[in-house]
Design an enzyme around this catalytic site. Structure first.
Site, PDB file in Angstrom:
ATOM      1  N   HIS A 156       0.817  -1.222   0.000  1.00  0.00           N
ATOM      2  CA  HIS A 156       0.000   0.000   0.000  1.00  0.00           C
ATOM      3  C   HIS A 156       0.852   1.273   0.000  1.00  0.00           C
ATOM      4  O   HIS A 156       0.336   2.360  -0.241  1.00  0.00           O
ATOM      5  CB  HIS A 156      -0.932   0.027   1.203  1.00  0.00           C
ATOM      6  CG  HIS A 156      -1.991  -1.024   1.186  1.00  0.00           C
ATOM      7  ND1 HIS A 156      -2.821  -1.222   0.097  1.00  0.00           N
ATOM      8  CD2 HIS A 156      -2.363  -1.956   2.118  1.00  0.00           C
ATOM      9  CE1 HIS A 156      -3.647  -2.222   0.358  1.00  0.00           C
ATOM     10  NE2 HIS A 156      -3.383  -2.676   1.568  1.00  0.00           N
ATOM     11  N   ASP A 193      -2.851 -10.533  -2.479  1.00  0.00           N
ATOM     12  CA  ASP A 193      -3.454 -10.053  -1.236  1.00  0.00           C
ATOM     13  C   ASP A 193      -4.911  -9.662  -1.514  1.00  0.00           C
ATOM     14  O   ASP A 193      -5.257  -9.258  -2.624  1.00  0.00           O
ATOM     15  CB  ASP A 193      -2.665  -8.832  -0.748  1.00  0.00           C
ATOM     16  CG  ASP A 193      -3.054  -8.388   0.650  1.00  0.00           C
ATOM     17  OD1 ASP A 193      -2.329  -8.721   1.604  1.00  0.00           O
ATOM     18  OD2 ASP A 193      -4.080  -7.687   0.795  1.00  0.00           O
ATOM     19  N   HIS A 195      -6.446  -7.121  -0.553  1.00  0.00           N
ATOM     20  CA  HIS A 195      -6.526  -5.685  -0.800  1.00  0.00           C
ATOM     21  C   HIS A 195      -5.689  -5.319  -2.032  1.00  0.00           C
ATOM     22  O   HIS A 195      -4.606  -5.867  -2.231  1.00  0.00           O
ATOM     23  CB  HIS A 195      -6.010  -4.899   0.404  1.00  0.00           C
ATOM     24  CG  HIS A 195      -6.715  -5.214   1.682  1.00  0.00           C
ATOM     25  ND1 HIS A 195      -6.250  -6.173   2.572  1.00  0.00           N
ATOM     26  CD2 HIS A 195      -7.855  -4.713   2.224  1.00  0.00           C
ATOM     27  CE1 HIS A 195      -7.073  -6.240   3.606  1.00  0.00           C
ATOM     28  NE2 HIS A 195      -8.055  -5.369   3.412  1.00  0.00           N
ATOM     29  N   ASP A 281      -4.831 -12.735   3.674  1.00  0.00           N
ATOM     30  CA  ASP A 281      -6.106 -12.269   4.190  1.00  0.00           C
ATOM     31  C   ASP A 281      -7.276 -12.579   3.273  1.00  0.00           C
ATOM     32  O   ASP A 281      -8.402 -12.194   3.565  1.00  0.00           O
ATOM     33  CB  ASP A 281      -6.054 -10.769   4.499  1.00  0.00           C
ATOM     34  CG  ASP A 281      -5.312  -9.963   3.445  1.00  0.00           C
ATOM     35  OD1 ASP A 281      -4.988 -10.535   2.386  1.00  0.00           O
ATOM     36  OD2 ASP A 281      -5.044  -8.777   3.691  1.00  0.00           O
TER      37      ASP A 281
END
Length: 367
Positions: A156, A193, A195, A281
């Site tokens: 990120h 991931d 995200h 995740d």
């Protein structure tokens, strides 16, 4: 068979020093007061108080399981801190100066709850360095493949901004190092991931030499980016591939995306090195998507086959998210087994095989 391949795991206990605590006082400022106001509702009257999800126990859970259940063929190495020059290939000078000024302090960096503790900057330098170590070991032929256990995570982090628990973009630093120092002209980054890897996309958005492939839960899920129309810009148009997915999908959808989108893209791009932003995740225990451990094994098998066919087996995993400790530890263990030579299962929709067997059992009764 597990153990037929050698895999190097880069791990360093000094990364455990990154320990943001939402309940401790941080450097006074507008951002701190905004974050504390946001969190106060979670603390006040809460049965279970909010705690910083990216905590040292994540790495400990992984290494504890690897000690309890060793994977044949897996060896271990330690990290070294990434240098200012190495970090500066993907982050601006002003951003790095601002981060380095927080060494030894507690502070909020971003309203989406990215924070540092006194040991965080040192840990972040080691996390980026671990990714570099892993790439160097693979490209220089000292191991078949590698897995860098990095924290804080990185995907990120943008060139000028810390976001989503990330300070330095570890996988981007490693990719830039491979190109600048190790003779890799084309690098493929696969981000699985849950995200979207907004930081990695931003850093390489206009680069024709880095192919970024990202499967993730679709917006408005955090960070809200990664629509299919985001395909890169300028000279990098066509080298960003986003696969936004609905919340309920699991193994079949992810494997279909890998086989029908990633595989032909990788064959077209012909990378010298494959990096994976490996978040865990998207496992069903993290309650964001519905992947199983078999799904992680199958995704690993596909990228390993691509690496074997396209770039002499050069494959490096870089740890990103994953906050359910059972899913995280077992997920990493599962991935390492495949990297070490283990087979991966054929993916089918859960229950389809069982229904077929029961249908066959009852077939004669209704004919």
């Amino acid at each position: 068979m597990v153990g037929d391949r050698d895999v190097l795991v880069i791990h360093d206990t000094r990364m455990l020093a990154h320990q943001p605590n939402a309940e401790e006082p941080f450097i006074p400022g507008k951002l701190d007061s905004r974050v504390q106001a946001m969190l106060s509702g979670l603390f006040e009257g809460a049965v279970k108080k909010w705690s910083y999800p990216e905590h040292p126990g994540r790495l400990s859970a992984i290494t504890d399981l690897l000690m309890l259940e060793p994977v044949p063929g897996v060896g271990f190495g330690v990290a070294r801190a990434a240098t200012h020059e190495e970090l500066g290939r993907v982050h601006t000078t002003s951003y790095l100066e601002n981060i380095f000024a927080l060494r030894g302090k507690q502070a909020w960096l971003d309203v989406d709850t990215t924070a540092v503790s006194p040991g965080s900057v040192d840990a972040a330098e080691l996390a980026a360095g671990a990714a570099i170590n892993a790439v160097e070991a693979v490209v220089q032929g000292r191991t078949g493949s590698a897995f860098a256990l990095c924290r804080p995570p990185g995907h990120h982090a943008e060139s000028v901004r810390a976001r989503g628990f990330c300070l330095f973009n570890n996988v981007a630093v490693a990719a830039a190092h491979a190109r600048a120092e190790l003779g890799c002209e084309r690098v493929l980054i696969v981000d699985w991931d849950v995200h979207h890897g907004n930081g990695t996309q931003e850093i390489f958005l206009a680069s024709p030499d880095v192919l970024f492939f990202d499967t993730h839960r679709a917006a408005p899920f955090y960070p809200g980016s990664g629509n299919k129309e985001e395909i890169g810009q300028g000279l990098g148009e066509g080298t960003t591939i986003n696969v936004p997915l609905p919340a309920g999908c699991g193994d079949p959808a992810l494997i279909k995306a890998f086989r029908e989108i990633l595989v032909p893209a990788a064959e077209w791009f012909k990378p010298d090195l494959i990096l994976v932003s490996a978040g865990f995740d998207l496992h069903r225990l993290d309650m964001c998507m519905n992947l199983s451990f078999d799904g992680f094994a199958a995704m690993t098998g596909i990228v390993q086959e691509l690496a074997d066919r396209l770039c002499n087996g050069r494959l490096v995993m870089v740890l990103e998210g994953g906050y359910n400790l059972e899913a995280l530890a077992r997920g990493v263990h599962t991935v390492l087994e495949v990297m070490a030579g283990g087979d991966y299962p054929e993916i089918v929709e859960p229950g389809v095989k069982e229904v077929a067997e029961i249908a066959a059992y009852h077939k004669d009764a209704f004919s």
